[in-house]
Design a protein around this motif. Structure first.
Motif, PDB file in Angstrom:
ATOM      1  N   GLY A 286      -3.546  15.269  -3.556  1.00  0.00           N
ATOM      2  CA  GLY A 286      -2.917  16.571  -3.545  1.00  0.00           C
ATOM      3  C   GLY A 286      -2.415  17.152  -2.434  1.00  0.00           C
ATOM      4  O   GLY A 286      -2.794  16.887  -1.437  1.00  0.00           O
ATOM      5  N   ARG A 287      -1.149  17.849  -2.247  1.00  0.00           N
ATOM      6  CA  ARG A 287      -0.637  18.279  -1.028  1.00  0.00           C
ATOM      7  C   ARG A 287      -1.587  19.270  -0.316  1.00  0.00           C
ATOM      8  O   ARG A 287      -1.671  19.238   0.969  1.00  0.00           O
ATOM      9  N   ALA A 288      -2.134  20.161  -1.168  1.00  0.00           N
ATOM     10  CA  ALA A 288      -3.051  20.905  -0.592  1.00  0.00           C
ATOM     11  C   ALA A 288      -4.340  20.354   0.202  1.00  0.00           C
ATOM     12  O   ALA A 288      -4.890  20.923   1.134  1.00  0.00           O
ATOM     13  N   GLN A 289      -4.680  19.259  -0.297  1.00  0.00           N
ATOM     14  CA  GLN A 289      -5.980  18.556   0.135  1.00  0.00           C
ATOM     15  C   GLN A 289      -5.505  17.847   1.455  1.00  0.00           C
ATOM     16  O   GLN A 289      -6.178  17.984   2.872  1.00  0.00           O
TER      17      GLN A 289
ATOM     18  N   ASP B 109       0.880  -1.409  -0.161  1.00  0.00           N
ATOM     19  CA  ASP B 109      -0.005  -0.111  -0.113  1.00  0.00           C
ATOM     20  C   ASP B 109       0.986   1.137   0.196  1.00  0.00           C
ATOM     21  O   ASP B 109       1.670   1.189   0.780  1.00  0.00           O
ATOM     22  N   LEU B 110       0.702   2.077  -0.726  1.00  0.00           N
ATOM     23  CA  LEU B 110       1.443   3.170  -1.092  1.00  0.00           C
ATOM     24  C   LEU B 110       0.585   4.429  -1.184  1.00  0.00           C
ATOM     25  O   LEU B 110      -0.717   4.637  -1.693  1.00  0.00           O
ATOM     26  N   LEU B 111       0.886   5.620  -0.573  1.00  0.00           N
ATOM     27  CA  LEU B 111       0.124   6.953  -0.654  1.00  0.00           C
ATOM     28  C   LEU B 111       1.081   7.894  -1.418  1.00  0.00           C
ATOM     29  O   LEU B 111       2.265   8.021  -0.907  1.00  0.00           O
ATOM     30  N   VAL B 112       0.789   8.602  -2.346  1.00  0.00           N
ATOM     31  CA  VAL B 112       1.809   9.474  -3.030  1.00  0.00           C
ATOM     32  C   VAL B 112       0.944  10.822  -3.285  1.00  0.00           C
ATOM     33  O   VAL B 112      -0.346  11.191  -3.439  1.00  0.00           O
ATOM     34  N   VAL B 113       1.692  11.843  -2.649  1.00  0.00           N
ATOM     35  CA  VAL B 113       1.226  13.179  -2.553  1.00  0.00           C
ATOM     36  C   VAL B 113       1.986  14.026  -3.728  1.00  0.00           C
ATOM     37  O   VAL B 113       3.286  14.107  -3.664  1.00  0.00           O
ATOM     38  N   LEU B 114       1.084  14.527  -4.442  1.00  0.00           N
ATOM     39  CA  LEU B 114       1.564  15.332  -5.518  1.00  0.00           C
ATOM     40  C   LEU B 114       1.431  16.842  -5.172  1.00  0.00           C
ATOM     41  O   LEU B 114       0.481  17.328  -4.452  1.00  0.00           O
ATOM     42  N   ARG B 115       2.229  17.670  -5.940  1.00  0.00           N
ATOM     43  CA  ARG B 115       2.273  19.073  -5.811  1.00  0.00           C
ATOM     44  C   ARG B 115       0.800  19.570  -6.052  1.00  0.00           C
ATOM     45  O   ARG B 115       0.212  20.753  -5.733  1.00  0.00           O
ATOM     46  N   GLU B 116       0.042  19.201  -7.134  1.00  0.00           N
ATOM     47  CA  GLU B 116      -1.192  19.414  -7.606  1.00  0.00           C
ATOM     48  C   GLU B 116      -1.951  18.355  -7.249  1.00  0.00           C
ATOM     49  O   GLU B 116      -1.672  17.365  -7.238  1.00  0.00           O
TER      50      GLU B 116
END
Length: 287
Positions: free
Chosen positions: A121-124, A81-88
């Motif tokens: 997304g990072r902001a979320q 299980d992976l969680l990736v945080v994107l800039r957008e």
């Protein structure tokens, strides 16, 4: 936030101060890279490199969660299980890339029973709306793998009613979706995955219903069911059964379909109503 995707530490596992809390009563972060079982280390190393290759500068950070960083994963039985945080915010192309990554890892490594990459997304993650749901998930249930750790920007969390409401106070919405999904799920693989996710969701909801009274945190499905049953013994057998199906789901329609129907027609509606009575309803999310 759907977070318990693998059987966790057994009922005998305890953190230093008991019940998954530190000395000040805050929920301790689960897992660490040092706990990853030997057979899964090559998988994690390759996954890390491919995340960088796939998302590059779009990625701000990535995490592991589930049984692998908790050290309880079994070769051939547990997923990655992976969680990736994107800039957008994630785009369709990002999701397609993630699916390709998951499929390649699953095909290449017999140690894992599938791979799943969540994109956010990072902001979320850092939004006020998600502080006690996705934010808590990242800060407490996710193990940093690469990039920045957003836990540094998030508060500490206690097992209180606010956390209960914002993590699992939306079961009624899931029941509607599950009811519509049951007749559409016709393959054994589909039923197995559906039963696994729904069973774990029901168990987590039952546990977090009583979590503030128990004053602790666990990701072990059996322990969750036992904690719930101590407060609601009349529904205890149902949650213990859900925990068993969450650990070892089946795609046999004779077993899976009655279990799923019991969630949407019996246990689930009662649990959603009791949850709303005790903790209230989760704040609405945008579609």
């Amino acid at each position: 936030m759907d977070s318990s995707t693998d059987a966790a530490d057994g009922p005998g596992h305890r953190h230093a101060y008991g019940k998954g809390l530190d000395s000040r009563g805050y929920i301790e972060r689960e897992g660490s890279l040092g706990r990853i079982p030997g057979p899964f280390r090559p998988v994690v190393a390759v996954a890390r490199d491919r995340l960088l290759d796939t998302f590059g500068a779009r990625l701000t950070g990535a995490y592991l969660y589930g049984s692998v960083p908790r050290g309880t994963a079994g070769p051939g039985q547990s997923d990655l299980d992976l969680l990736v945080v994107l800039r957008e915010e994630p785009r369709d192309a990002d999701r397609a890339d993630a699916r390709g990554l998951d499929e390649a890892l699953d095909k290449e490594f017999a140690q894992i029973d599938g791979a799943g990459t969540l994109l956010v997304g990072r902001a979320q993650v850092l939004s006020d709306l998600e502080t006690h749901d996705l934010g808590w998930f990242v800060a407490c249930l996710c193990t940093p793998l690469l990039g920045e750790d957003l836990a540094e920007f998030l508060p500490r969390y206690r097992p209180d009613s606010l956390l209960a409401r914002e993590t699992n106070g939306d079961l009624a919405l899931f029941l509607e979706r599950w009811r519509a999904r049951i007749p559409e799920t016709t393959t054994e693989a589909g039923l197995r995955a559906f039963l696994r996710g729904a069973s774990r969701h029901v168990v987590r909801t039952g546990f977090t219903l009583v979590m503030p009274r128990w004053n602790g945190w666990t990701s072990d499905l059996d322990e969750m069911a036992a904690v719930f049953a101590a407060h609601y013994p009349e529904h205890g057998p149902q949650l213990h059964r859900a925990a068993a199906l969450g650990r070892t789901p089946t795609g046999d329609p004779a077993v899976a379909l009655p279990a799923l129907r019991s969630y949407v027609d019996d246990l689930g509606p009662w649990l959603a109503e009791e949850y709303a009575r005790v903790h209230g309803v989760k704040a609405p999310r945008p579609e």
